[in-house]
Write a protein that holds these residues in place. Structure first.
Motif, mmCIF file in Angstrom:
data_model
loop_
_atom_site.group_PDB
_atom_site.id
_atom_site.type_symbol
_atom_site.label_atom_id
_atom_site.label_comp_id
_atom_site.label_asym_id
_atom_site.label_seq_id
_atom_site.Cartn_x
_atom_site.Cartn_y
_atom_site.Cartn_z
ATOM 1 N N ASP A 128 3.584 4.941 6.393
ATOM 2 C CA ASP A 128 3.392 5.248 7.815
ATOM 3 C C ASP A 128 1.985 5.790 8.035
ATOM 4 O OD1 ASP A 128 5.996 4.547 8.464
ATOM 5 O OD2 ASP A 128 6.732 6.615 8.580
ATOM 6 N N VAL A 129 1.367 5.383 9.125
ATOM 7 C CA VAL A 129 0.020 5.836 9.482
ATOM 8 C C VAL A 129 0.119 6.709 10.727
ATOM 9 C CG1 VAL A 129 -2.329 5.134 10.097
ATOM 10 C CG2 VAL A 129 -0.945 3.705 8.571
ATOM 11 N N VAL A 178 0.833 -1.195 0.000
ATOM 12 C CA VAL A 178 0.000 0.000 0.000
ATOM 13 C C VAL A 178 0.871 1.248 0.000
ATOM 14 C CG1 VAL A 178 -1.650 1.337 1.370
ATOM 15 C CG2 VAL A 178 -1.993 -1.091 1.051
ATOM 16 N N GLY A 179 1.990 1.192 0.724
ATOM 17 C CA GLY A 179 2.891 2.344 0.747
ATOM 18 C C GLY A 179 3.342 2.725 -0.653
ATOM 19 N N GLN A 180 3.667 1.723 -1.479
ATOM 20 C CA GLN A 180 4.057 1.995 -2.862
ATOM 21 C C GLN A 180 2.891 2.551 -3.664
ATOM 22 O OE1 GLN A 180 5.456 -1.981 -3.652
ATOM 23 N NE2 GLN A 180 7.596 -1.293 -3.789
ATOM 24 N N PRO A 239 0.998 -1.479 17.993
ATOM 25 C CA PRO A 239 1.703 -2.545 17.287
ATOM 26 C C PRO A 239 0.775 -3.368 16.405
ATOM 27 C CG PRO A 239 1.202 -3.270 19.498
ATOM 28 C CD PRO A 239 0.691 -1.850 19.390
ATOM 29 N N PRO A 240 1.338 -4.194 15.512
ATOM 30 C CA PRO A 240 0.515 -5.113 14.722
ATOM 31 C C PRO A 240 -0.313 -6.019 15.631
ATOM 32 C CG PRO A 240 2.759 -5.026 13.871
ATOM 33 C CD PRO A 240 2.780 -4.285 15.171
ATOM 34 N N GLY A 241 -1.505 -6.383 15.171
ATOM 35 C CA GLY A 241 -2.403 -7.229 15.952
ATOM 36 C C GLY A 241 -3.449 -6.449 16.715
ATOM 37 N N THR A 242 -3.232 -5.134 16.859
ATOM 38 C CA THR A 242 -4.180 -4.292 17.584
ATOM 39 C C THR A 242 -5.441 -4.030 16.769
ATOM 40 O OG1 THR A 242 -2.297 -3.180 18.630
ATOM 41 C CG2 THR A 242 -4.420 -2.093 18.800
ATOM 42 N N LEU A 243 -5.316 -3.965 15.443
ATOM 43 C CA LEU A 243 -6.403 -3.497 14.592
ATOM 44 C C LEU A 243 -7.048 -4.615 13.785
ATOM 45 C CD1 LEU A 243 -4.760 -0.267 13.122
ATOM 46 C CD2 LEU A 243 -6.246 -0.458 15.134
ATOM 47 N N VAL A 254 1.192 -4.709 6.418
ATOM 48 C CA VAL A 254 1.604 -5.489 7.582
ATOM 49 C C VAL A 254 2.949 -4.959 8.076
ATOM 50 C CG1 VAL A 254 2.266 -7.779 8.405
ATOM 51 C CG2 VAL A 254 0.346 -7.523 6.812
ATOM 52 N N GLY A 255 3.026 -4.637 9.345
ATOM 53 C CA GLY A 255 4.264 -4.108 9.903
ATOM 54 C C GLY A 255 4.445 -2.619 9.733
ATOM 55 N N ALA A 256 3.485 -1.934 9.092
ATOM 56 C CA ALA A 256 3.593 -0.477 8.941
ATOM 57 C C ALA A 256 3.582 0.190 10.312
ATOM 58 C CB ALA A 256 2.439 0.056 8.098
ATOM 59 N N ARG A 257 4.291 1.280 10.431
ATOM 60 C CA ARG A 257 4.314 2.007 11.693
ATOM 61 C C ARG A 257 2.994 2.752 11.882
ATOM 62 N NH1 ARG A 257 10.026 5.143 11.661
ATOM 63 N NH2 ARG A 257 9.060 6.059 9.808
#
Length: 283
Positions: A240-241, A40-42, A107-111, A74-77
């Protein structure tokens, strides 16, 4: 343009796409700026540079054939600004309005994604909602001046910063990061569609009852100010979000508190972006 992550029925792979009137045009595997799109960043960076080629890709999947995924990679800040709306301060515990952005991470897994279930944890019944405008960075930058900050924005989405209030008194990190307690989506609306983020509204409805409504102009620190602040802490990267805080009206602000319970249906809305919908279940 609306960018999203999704899976297709019968296919476990997660794809990147553009929402169309009829469904989704798949982007991953196609090239933008001479590079294949895999994240998505790209896609956000490509849309910021020139959205026209992405808008010309034909629809590949109908809406009934896809399941939404969290639109961030996945893993995005996920960088958050807390206590960022003008409210009736001091809050409980003598919390005062901040003198600078209150920064924390999720962190990942929260959303979870649009139409996925939010999970009320076994550890607490004080499960709360927070509708927020979230910013997706589209261009790398460091020490960004607030006056130039919107040029680094690739798009916007909706975020629910789900909170467990008694654990939040242990620490911000504890209360804000329970497994599958928050949500994001349904997609990222590219920055060219949003002339002024301060003109947007954030709205939350629980079982059809409006609980929160505010203009982003009521933020203590504006979107450009938050971007500038965080860019001094770290280089910002595409994908980054940045979550920008939630206004008055959360469950814990009522007397007595109105915590979320299993079966609650919640709509998080930002007109001009869309509606993020979730249901609450018990862990």
């Amino acid at each position: 343009m609306r960018l999203l992550r999704y899976t297709v029925t019968g296919d476990n792979a997660t794809h990147v796409g553009v929402a169309t009137d009829d469904g989704v045009a798949r982007l991953d595997g196609r090239e933008a700026n001479g590079e294949p799109i895999t994240t998505v960043g790209q896609a956000v960076a490509a849309a910021l540079a020139d959205p026209a080629p992405l808008a010309q890709i034909p629809t590949e999947h109908g809406w009934d054939d896809i399941t939404f995924a969290v639109p961030a990679d996945v893993g995005a800040r996920l960088l958050c600004a807390g206590a960022n709306y003008h409210k009736k301060y001091p809050l409980g515990g003598n919390v005062q309005a901040p003198a600078q952005p209150v920064y924390f991470n999720k962190p990942p897994g929260t959303l979870v994604a649009h139409h996925e279930n939010l999970v009320r944890p076994t550890a607490s019944v004080q499960f709360d909602y927070e509708v927020e405008l979230a910013v997706i960075i589209g261009r790398a930058g460091r020490h960004i001046d607030a006056a130039e900050a919107l040029a680094y924005v690739g798009g916007y989405t909706i975020l629910n910063d789900g909170s467990v209030r008694d654990w939040q008194r242990h620490s911000v990190a504890a209360g804000k990061n329970f497994f599958r307690s928050g949500s994001m989506g349904p997609w990222i609306t590219t920055a060219d569609q949003i002339a002024d983020p301060a003109a947007l509204e954030v709205i939350c409805r629980v079982n059809g009852e409006e609980r929160q409504r505010a203009s982003a102009s009521e933020m203590i620190f504006s979107v450009p100010e938050i971007i500038s602040y965080l860019s001094k802490v770290m280089p910002l990267e595409p994908g980054d979000v940045i979550a920008t805080g939630s206004p008055e009206g959360t469950g814990g602000s009522h007397e007595p508190p109105r915590w979320l319970v299993p079966g609650d249906e919640i709509d998080f809305e930002v007109p001009g972006i869309g509606v993020l919908q979730n249901r609450v279940i018990d862990e």
